[in-house]
Design a protein around this motif. Structure first.
Motif, short mmCIF file in Angstrom:
data_model
loop_
_atom_site.label_atom_id
_atom_site.label_comp_id
_atom_site.label_asym_id
_atom_site.label_seq_id
_atom_site.Cartn_x
_atom_site.Cartn_y
_atom_site.Cartn_z
N ASP A 96 99.65 41.64 94.99
CA ASP A 96 100.06 40.26 94.75
C ASP A 96 99.13 39.56 93.77
OD1 ASP A 96 98.14 40.16 97.14
OD2 ASP A 96 98.29 38.06 96.56
N LEU A 97 97.88 40.02 93.68
CA LEU A 97 96.93 39.43 92.75
C LEU A 97 97.40 39.59 91.30
CD1 LEU A 97 94.15 38.07 92.45
CD2 LEU A 97 93.12 40.34 92.38
N LEU A 98 98.12 40.67 91.03
CA LEU A 98 98.67 40.90 89.70
C LEU A 98 100.07 40.31 89.57
CD1 LEU A 98 97.62 44.66 89.22
CD2 LEU A 98 96.46 42.61 88.35
N LEU A 99 100.86 40.39 90.63
CA LEU A 99 102.24 39.94 90.56
C LEU A 99 102.37 38.43 90.47
CD1 LEU A 99 103.87 42.28 93.27
CD2 LEU A 99 104.07 42.47 90.78
N ALA A 100 101.56 37.70 91.22
CA ALA A 100 101.73 36.24 91.30
C ALA A 100 101.58 35.55 89.95
CB ALA A 100 100.75 35.66 92.31
N PRO A 101 100.53 35.80 89.17
CA PRO A 101 100.42 35.09 87.88
C PRO A 101 101.52 35.48 86.90
CG PRO A 101 98.30 36.02 88.54
CD PRO A 101 99.34 36.62 89.42
N LEU A 102 102.07 36.68 87.05
CA LEU A 102 103.12 37.13 86.14
C LEU A 102 104.49 36.59 86.51
CD1 LEU A 102 102.07 40.89 85.70
CD2 LEU A 102 101.74 39.01 84.08
N LEU A 103 104.78 36.56 87.81
CA LEU A 103 106.13 36.21 88.26
C LEU A 103 106.28 34.74 88.65
CD1 LEU A 103 107.01 39.27 90.54
CD2 LEU A 103 107.75 38.85 88.19
N ALA A 104 105.35 34.25 89.47
CA ALA A 104 105.55 32.94 90.10
C ALA A 104 105.72 31.79 89.10
CB ALA A 104 104.41 32.65 91.07
N PRO A 105 104.84 31.62 88.08
CA PRO A 105 105.01 30.46 87.18
C PRO A 105 106.36 30.45 86.47
CG PRO A 105 102.84 31.47 86.90
CD PRO A 105 103.64 32.40 87.74
N ARG A 106 106.80 31.61 86.01
CA ARG A 106 108.08 31.66 85.28
C ARG A 106 109.24 31.35 86.21
NH1 ARG A 106 107.10 37.26 81.79
NH2 ARG A 106 105.26 36.51 80.64
N LEU A 107 109.20 31.90 87.42
CA LEU A 107 110.28 31.65 88.36
C LEU A 107 110.30 30.19 88.81
CD1 LEU A 107 110.14 34.89 90.54
CD2 LEU A 107 111.88 34.26 88.85
N VAL A 108 109.11 29.59 89.00
CA VAL A 108 109.05 28.19 89.41
C VAL A 108 109.64 27.30 88.32
CG1 VAL A 108 107.50 26.26 89.87
CG2 VAL A 108 107.14 28.44 91.03
N GLN A 109 109.34 27.60 87.08
CA GLN A 109 109.89 26.81 85.97
C GLN A 109 111.41 26.88 85.94
OE1 GLN A 109 108.28 24.76 83.70
NE2 GLN A 109 106.58 25.08 85.12
N ARG A 110 111.98 28.04 86.28
CA ARG A 110 113.42 28.22 86.24
C ARG A 110 114.12 27.72 87.50
NH1 ARG A 110 115.82 32.09 82.83
NH2 ARG A 110 114.41 32.97 81.27
N LEU A 111 113.52 28.00 88.66
CA LEU A 111 114.23 27.80 89.91
C LEU A 111 113.68 26.67 90.77
CD1 LEU A 111 114.50 31.58 90.91
CD2 LEU A 111 116.23 30.19 89.75
N GLY A 112 112.41 26.31 90.57
CA GLY A 112 111.76 25.33 91.42
C GLY A 112 110.90 26.00 92.47
#
Length: 472
Positions: free
Chosen positions: A323-339
């Motif tokens: 998750d240390l690698l996945l979170a910075p890659l996935l979470a910001p982009r998904l939050v921008q798109r989905l909330g």
């Protein structure tokens, strides 16, 4: 003014400066320190108990004392950081955390270690909300804050997931290193923390602005409630558990009465009706309770039924640190798109999938059998931890971010204590030593808790859409 809080051109504001990264490194390091500190002990407790002569029925206090200090003083820590100054509280709590970690490392009796763990938990209760509010007030709302909270959440989650690996390795060398390793990390953080964190303004006067009665009743109620949970995990609805529950209820009622009348309340009661704070807190409680219970039951299964060593168990859980690698890659982009609420809910769904898969547990599972569940836990943490903390402060005034952080991290910590208590009660409900069927039955607790969290997450997603819907 720091680079993280200045307001240059829009393009420049989207970039993380060197000083902003330094600030984020410090507060993320403190959260990682808190997570790895408690996770390492999960592996080391049996060895510590044997060395210090702690009875089996008292060994849980090595962990429970920390939980009492942490959960009981979290709201107070958040409020003090808002009033006295986030930088002052952060640095002061870090010093106390280091000092009592040293005491734990040199303890020669069980009671000394328990006292040290309680004080370390209290220090963490001030350190964590101060660090959280430093992040939310240093990075402007929008892409920068979303990115910062994604990194913050990933590092914090990695502390929980990687702590067992470090605990297994350090216990193999000597259990005292489980306490001395956080001292080394803490000293390094203290050395670099002074410059990047923005200086506080003039010290607030606590006279007339600090709700002492609210602090006493809230802290007392939280401590009593955690004590009741711990007592119930040992002996069911014992007199001690019932007394703790009754005392907690009385103190919480008193807290509500005090807060309604206080001129400057510890927690403004209306805060829980604003934004997504109540939803985020409930999801955090259930999510962390499910994870702590899941990890505890699997640890016992691998060590007691499969005969694996603490180091082997720790290395098995290492993959969850992805998750240390996945979170910075996935979470910001998904939050921008989905909330943030939708992303948080997707993470909860991944956690539910993990816990449902592991219900197929047999008495001969190997690493590859566990791997799908462990990978889904990594995805769950990557999508839940950062977006949840982002959602918690959405719509909350900046001067109440410390309290909001206190609410969220109180929910995290108490959720962990509750999850451990429930799975323990289910695990030992059978006759004789826990067998495979008992472990499988106990794993239903994380699945049910995550299912409830999923329902609340869906409600939070709908509420976020209503709050952000354009008017007219």
């Amino acid at each position: 003014m720091t680079a993280a809080t200045s307001t240059p051109s829009p393009r420049r504001a989207e970039r993380m400066t060197a000083r902003a990264w330094a600030l984020l490194l410090v507060v993320c390091g403190a959260l990682f320190l808190e997570g790895i500190d408690i996770a390492m002990l999960n592996v080391a407790v049996p060895v510590i108990s044997d060395d210090l002569g702690v009875a089996d029925h008292d060994a849980h206090w090595i962990i429970s004392a920390y939980v009492l200090g942490y959960a009981g003083f979290m709201l107070l820590g958040g409020r003090v950081s808002d009033l006295v100054g986030r930088r002052r509280v952060f640095l002061g709590a870090l010093v106390v955390f280091i000092g009592f970690s040293v005491l734990g490392g040199v303890a020669t009796a069980g009671w000394i270690l328990v006292v040290a763990r309680f004080a370390t938990g209290v220090a963490a209760a001030f350190l964590t909300p101060a660090g959280f509010s430093i992040v939310t007030t240093s990075f402007p709302e929008g892409p920068l804050r979303t990115r910062a909270l994604a990194v913050y959440g990933a590092v914090g989650a990695a502390g929980f997931t990687l702590g067992t690996v470090a605990g297994g390795a350090l216990t193999s060398v000597g259990w005292r290193w489980v306490f001395f390793a956080p001292v080394v990390i803490g000293l390094a953080l203290l050395a670099v923390a002074v410059r990047p964190i923005r200086a506080d303004g003039p010290r607030a006067s606590l006279v007339g602005s600090f709700d002492l009665a609210g602090a006493v009743t809230a802290t007392g109620g939280m401590v009593a409630l955690v004590l009741a949970v711990v007592s119930a995990s040992e002996g069911g609805l014992s007199p001690g558990a019932l007394a703790g529950a009754v005392l907690a209820a009385a103190l919480f009622v008193a807290f509500v009465v005090v807060e309604r009348r206080a001129a400057a309340p510890l927690v403004r009661l209306g805060l829980l009706r604003e934004g997504l704070l109540a939803h985020a807190g409930a999801v955090g409680l259930l999510f962390m309770g499910a994870f702590f219970g899941f990890q505890f039951v699997l640890t016992l299964y691998l060590q007691e039924l499969r005969g694996w060593s603490p180091l082997e168990v720790g290395l098995t859980f290492a993959i969850m640190g992805a998750d240390l690698l996945l979170a910075p890659l996935l979470a910001p982009r998904l939050v921008q798109r989905l909330g943030s609420a939708v992303v948080m809910t997707l993470g909860v769904a991944a956690g539910l999938g993990s816990y449902l898969l592991v219900l197929r547990l047999t008495d001969d599972w190997a690493y590859l059998d566990l791997l799908p569940s462990l990978l889904l836990v990594a995805v769950a943490f990557a999508l839940v931890y950062g977006p949840l903390t982002d959602a918690a402060t959405e719509g909350i005034r900046e001067d109440e971010h410390g309290v909001a952080g206190g609410v969220v991290y109180t929910a995290f910590q108490f959720g962990g204590a509750l999850g451990l208590a429930l799975v323990t009660a289910v695990l030992v409900a059978g006759d004789g030593p826990p067998a495979l069927a008992d472990h499988t039955r106990a794993l239903l607790v994380p699945a049910v808790a995550t299912g409830l969290a999923l329902v609340i997450g869906l409600a939070a997603s709908r509420r976020q859409r209503r709050l952000t819907r354009p008017v007219g």
